[in-house]
Design a protein around this motif. Structure first.
Motif, mmCIF file in Angstrom:
data_model
loop_
_atom_site.group_PDB
_atom_site.id
_atom_site.type_symbol
_atom_site.label_atom_id
_atom_site.label_comp_id
_atom_site.label_asym_id
_atom_site.label_seq_id
_atom_site.Cartn_x
_atom_site.Cartn_y
_atom_site.Cartn_z
ATOM 1 N N ILE A 85 0.834 -1.202 0.000
ATOM 2 C CA ILE A 85 0.000 0.000 0.000
ATOM 3 C C ILE A 85 0.867 1.249 0.000
ATOM 4 O O ILE A 85 0.596 2.227 -0.713
ATOM 5 C CB ILE A 85 -0.949 -0.008 1.213
ATOM 6 N N GLN A 88 2.191 1.759 -3.461
ATOM 7 C CA GLN A 88 1.170 2.141 -4.442
ATOM 8 C C GLN A 88 0.597 3.519 -4.170
ATOM 9 O O GLN A 88 0.125 4.193 -5.094
ATOM 10 C CB GLN A 88 0.043 1.099 -4.423
ATOM 11 N N SER A 89 0.637 3.971 -2.921
ATOM 12 C CA SER A 89 0.038 5.260 -2.564
ATOM 13 C C SER A 89 0.698 6.414 -3.292
ATOM 14 O O SER A 89 0.048 7.417 -3.611
ATOM 15 C CB SER A 89 0.127 5.490 -1.052
ATOM 16 N N GLU A 92 -0.971 6.999 -6.592
ATOM 17 C CA GLU A 92 -2.277 7.641 -6.439
ATOM 18 C C GLU A 92 -2.115 9.117 -6.118
ATOM 19 O O GLU A 92 -2.815 9.975 -6.682
ATOM 20 C CB GLU A 92 -3.072 6.945 -5.341
ATOM 21 N N SER A 220 1.862 8.921 0.288
ATOM 22 C CA SER A 220 1.074 9.564 -0.764
ATOM 23 C C SER A 220 1.743 10.849 -1.244
ATOM 24 O O SER A 220 1.426 11.347 -2.318
ATOM 25 C CB SER A 220 -0.339 9.873 -0.263
ATOM 26 N N MET A 577 -6.061 1.206 -5.243
ATOM 27 C CA MET A 577 -5.942 1.536 -3.831
ATOM 28 C C MET A 577 -7.202 1.141 -3.058
ATOM 29 O O MET A 577 -7.110 0.734 -1.895
ATOM 30 C CB MET A 577 -5.661 3.028 -3.669
ATOM 31 N N ARG A 581 -6.992 -1.182 0.155
ATOM 32 C CA ARG A 581 -7.494 -0.699 1.445
ATOM 33 C C ARG A 581 -8.645 -1.559 1.949
ATOM 34 O O ARG A 581 -8.746 -1.814 3.160
ATOM 35 C CB ARG A 581 -7.935 0.754 1.315
#
Length: 628
Positions: A85, A88-89, A92, A220, A577, A581
């Motif tokens: 996560i 990958q954040s 995003e 992020s 995402m 999540r």
């Protein structure tokens, strides 16, 4: 032998263990809506039995257990999923910010109600076409001036919109860097607290949840990777550098230089090294400010300089109704006031550079002619020098085309007088840093004689005769005087050009006709106005763009494609995402039904342990009070 009161101790441990489990259940339910909270569970295990021979009866088989204890409180978390996560954040975050800024760029290019720059330029060309047919009427000259002013206002407004958006991105960068520094400091502080709590044998579950939430927020913004060199040292990496190591959180600084045009670049505070971010919202902001928006401004500047040069070139050589000539239609502002383009770039009080925008050869050339020469023209490029070879079989047009397609920061054309004209283009960015200012010729060299004797541009061949911008008086290497070159324009000329005030005060000075037999133009001659109107569809832009209409079509199409790309990419990243999540929530999130079931289960366990104590107490009462 076993203690008489062992049963009481077993019951007490059972009550305490199930009571603690109830507390954990209550803690989970209380944090049902807490962001970043991971559900916790109590690991119950049997207490160590009585196993030493001296502690039990020899004739008793097996070992006697001593009840249950709450061994530890675990948080339900998948570390591998957390790392995925976090990785990958950043994608995003990147597309979220980029899509927002691209949407704003799209608003600037909307062509609604004929108010766009393209519409204003169309009306400007139409004005010159009308003047060519009505050169004797002063009102058509006034109309050309007013349409020129409207066009200038449109170009300047478009520039200021882009400039404001770029400044907005710069402000967002400053705030985001401060947020990154704040997050790294908090994560490092939490690492210290977690290490101390873990060292005494406790589980710092809530602190680790808080740290993971901060890591999610940080991931992020910038691309981070989570590693653990040992169980006690939590580490974060970004761009191949250690960002957080245990209780040490590294910081970033914003630093400006002479070539940053007022914008600060991000550096590592400790080493001063330039920090680079490929993903995350910070990476998107830097790319928007230094690449995407900057490129749009440069394209607008490049179009403006092409447009102004071509209109002025014809207008200067034509005559107005009052028989004046040599007037520019548009006024440009130079970057330096020194007539030789000399400039103190380092700020030490001494001239050290020559800011020259355009160089013209002194000989008239035929584009179809073959010079019959061979050699190599060396021009400056974004990443070093670029060599352009020419051969005896090449025509002048071939050499000009080869220069324009070379990728150099210099382009060529044959001007109205048939002279070879070399002109600087906007500087390109290298690794996010661009050499300022734009529109400066940095190097021109010819190993042969095309630029020297044939075109009449350089005085000598080879390195000794080269034009170099990094020294004052570079124009001394050129053939001809002040008429052979032009100093660099002010930064972002699209925000500064204006219609010549002399024409506004006297519209009869607007040139419409060419002179005849070395004399002024005849009354009603509109050849010059027609020539300016024809620029509209002439091949005047360099590179793959040929006309001004192509420029506007390319600008609108490019922004539309970027908007489509960012929209689709953001939608894809949001779906990925959401899946990750949801997956984590299904594992780590609090389920009311599950917690209520645990509450009932632990309550029954507590009641059973209490009933066991009551039963043991009754037995002891019988032994102590009734067997006397």
């Amino acid at each position: 032998m076993t203690s008489t009161f062992l049963g009481l101790e077993i019951g007490r441990r059972g009550m305490m263990a199930h009571q603690q489990a109830q507390h954990v259940t209550g803690h989970n339910l209380s944090n049902l809506n807490t962001e970043g909270f991971s559900r916790q569970r109590v690991a119950l295990s049997s207490f160590e039995p009585i196993f030493m021979p001296g502690l039990g009866r020899a004739e008793m088989a097996g070992q006697i257990g001593q009840g249950v204890i709450a061994d530890r409180i675990e948080r339900v978390r998948d570390e591998l999923l957390d790392r995925r996560i976090a990785a990958q954040s950043s994608a995003e975050g990147y597309w979220t910010v980029r899509d927002r800024y691209i949407r704003e760029l799209e608003q600037f290019h909307l062509e609604v109600g004929g108010t766009s720059v393209r519409a204003a330029m169309d009306r400007f060309w139409d004005g010159w076409q009308e003047l060519s047919n009505n050169a004797a009427d002063i009102e058509f000259r006034t109309a050309v001036i007013e349409r020129g002013r409207t066009l200038v206002d449109g170009i300047q407004n478009h520039f200021h919109n882009l400039n404001r958006l770029q400044a907005q991105a710069n402000s967002d960068i400053e705030l985001t860097v401060g947020r990154v520094n704040e997050l790294t400091t908090q994560i490092a502080a939490l690492n210290g607290d977690i290490q101390r709590i873990t060292a005494i044998g406790d589980n710092a579950n809530d602190l680790m949840d808080r740290r993971d939430l901060l890591v999610d927020q940080l991931s992020s913004i910038i691309e981070v990777a989570i590693t653990r060199r040992d169980p006690d040292e939590f580490m974060l990496h970004t761009g191949g550098h250690i960002l957080v190591q245990g209780t040490i959180g590294r910081q970033f600084d914003l630093r400006s230089g002479i070539d940053t045009e007022g914008f600060a670049h991000i550096h590592w505070q400790e080493t001063g090294e330039l920090a680079r971010f490929a993903r995350g919202s910070l990476g998107a902001l830097v790319e928007m400010r230094d690449v995407t928006i900057e490129r749009e401004i440069q394209n607008l500047d490049n179009m403006t300089m092409n447009f102004v040069d071509l209109v002025n070139e014809i207008h200067r050589s034509a005559y107005g109704a009052n028989q004046t000539t040599g007037n520019d239609f548009f006024t440009e502002f130079p970057f330096v006031t020194n007539i030789y383009g000399n400039f103190d770039r380092t700020g030490d009080g001494e001239f050290d550079s020559s800011f020259i925008y355009r160089i013209n050869g002194q000989n008239a050339l035929d584009e179809r002619a073959q010079p019959g020469l061979s050699g190599t023209i060396t021009l400056s490029g974004a990443r070093g020098m670029i060599e352009v070879q020419y051969f005896p079989t090449d025509t002048v047009a071939d050499i000009v085309t080869r220069i324009n397609n070379s990728g150099a920061e210099v382009v060529a054309r044959i001007n109205r007088d048939g002279q070879l004209s070399l002109r600087a283009t906007p500087a390109e960015s290298v690794d996010g840093v661009r050499l300022h200012p734009d529109f400066v010729i940095r190097h021109v060299e010819d190993s042969g004689h095309f630029l020297t004797g044939y075109a009449g541009l350089l005085l000598a061949s080879g390195p000794d005769g080269a034009f170099n911008w990094d020294a004052p008086g570079a124009v001394e290497s050129l053939v001809g005087g002040a008429e052979s070159y032009a100093v660099a324009p002010i930064s972002n000329p699209s925000g500064w050009i204006q219609v010549n005030p002399a024409l506004i005060s006297d519209p009869s000075s607007v040139a419409a006709g060419f002179g005849t037999n070395s004399g002024p133009a005849q009354a009603g001659n509109g050849e010059a106005a027609a020539a300016i109107a024809s620029i509209r569809n002439s091949r005047v832009m360099v590179g793959r763009l040929s006309t001004f209409d192509d420029f506007f079509a390319d600008s609108v199409g490019r922004i539309a494609l970027m908007g489509e790309q960012s929209g689709r990419a953001l939608e894809t990243e949001n779906r990925i995402m959401k899946h990750l999540r949801d997956w984590r929530q299904s594992m780590s999130g609090v389920s009311i039904d599950e917690e209520l079931a645990n509450m009932i289960r632990f309550q029954h366990g507590f009641n059973a342990a209490a009933q066991f104590i009551t039963t043991v107490n009754s037995m002891l009462d019988t032994i102590i009070n009734r067997m006397g």
